[in-house]
Design a protein around this motif. Structure first.
Motif: not given
Length: 214
Positions: A126-151
């Protein structure tokens, strides 16, 4: 002495309060520390995991996110085999600081380091400010080896994060081992045939500089 195939150094970086310590404690000890105070400087914990039939030891370094500790934590980039950059999905400023952290990684880390981007605290839906898509896009553009969300609170993807690190590093190291073996075999064959020996063992150089083995 404990028997293990490889020892890998994994460094977690990111703003203070994004949950780096909680991720490490959840994975290594299975606990979520309540009221966790900010890390002072650096801390580390060790856990052994299995990749196939091999025992892999992960030395996981938890770094402070505060600016005043930055000169200390930067020295830990150089020998890292993997760097995990963490932000808080419920805190836009922690995401906005990612380019600064990425700049440090590119300045101080080995160019072959495994880079992982992690959006933590997905339990705060309910407090999310950064959508998963935005994180994934940042990862792709900046050539990270992979991206995931955690808790770290409910253990979402925590084990998967570190197991994926161990698996990828192990596979990369086995490829390097195979190249070293082939180089040496080629050198032996050349020597036995009476031909000249000219061997530049780049794979061995990479192995010595990038990984510690038993």
């Amino acid at each position: 002495m404990e028997d293990y195939k490889y020892l890998f150094k994994v460094v977690l970086v990111g703003n203070a309060g994004v949950g780096k310590t909680c991720l490490v404690r959840k994975f290594t000890q299975g606990i979520f520390p309540p009221g966790q105070s900010a890390t002072i400087g650096v801390d580390f914990m060790i856990k052994t995991v299995k990749v196939g039939n091999d025992k892999i030891k992960l030395q996981i370094w938890d770094t402070a996110g505060q600016e005043r500790f930055r000169s200390i934590t930067q020295s830990y980039y150089r020998s890292a085999h993997a760097i995990v950059l963490v932000y808080d999905v419920s805190c836009q400023p922690s995401f906005d600081c990612l380019p600064e952290w990425l700049g440090e990684i590119e300045s101080y880390a080995n160019r072959r380091v495994l880079k992982i981007l992690v959006g933590n605290k997905v339990d705060k839906g309910d407090e999310r400010e950064v959508p998963e898509r935005i994180g994934s896009d940042f990862s792709d553009v900046n050539h990270f080896d992979y991206f995931l969300e955690t808790s770290a609170l409910d253990a979402t993807n925590v084990d998967q994060l570190f197991e994926q690190v161990a698996t990828r590093l192990t596979n990369d190291m086995k490829i390097t081992d195979e190249r070293v073996h082939q180089y040496r075999a080629d050198a032996t064959n050349t020597s036995s045939s009476g031909g000249p020996i000219k061997l530049i063992d780049r794979a061995q150089t990479q192995l010595n500089s990038c990984c510690s083995r038993q």
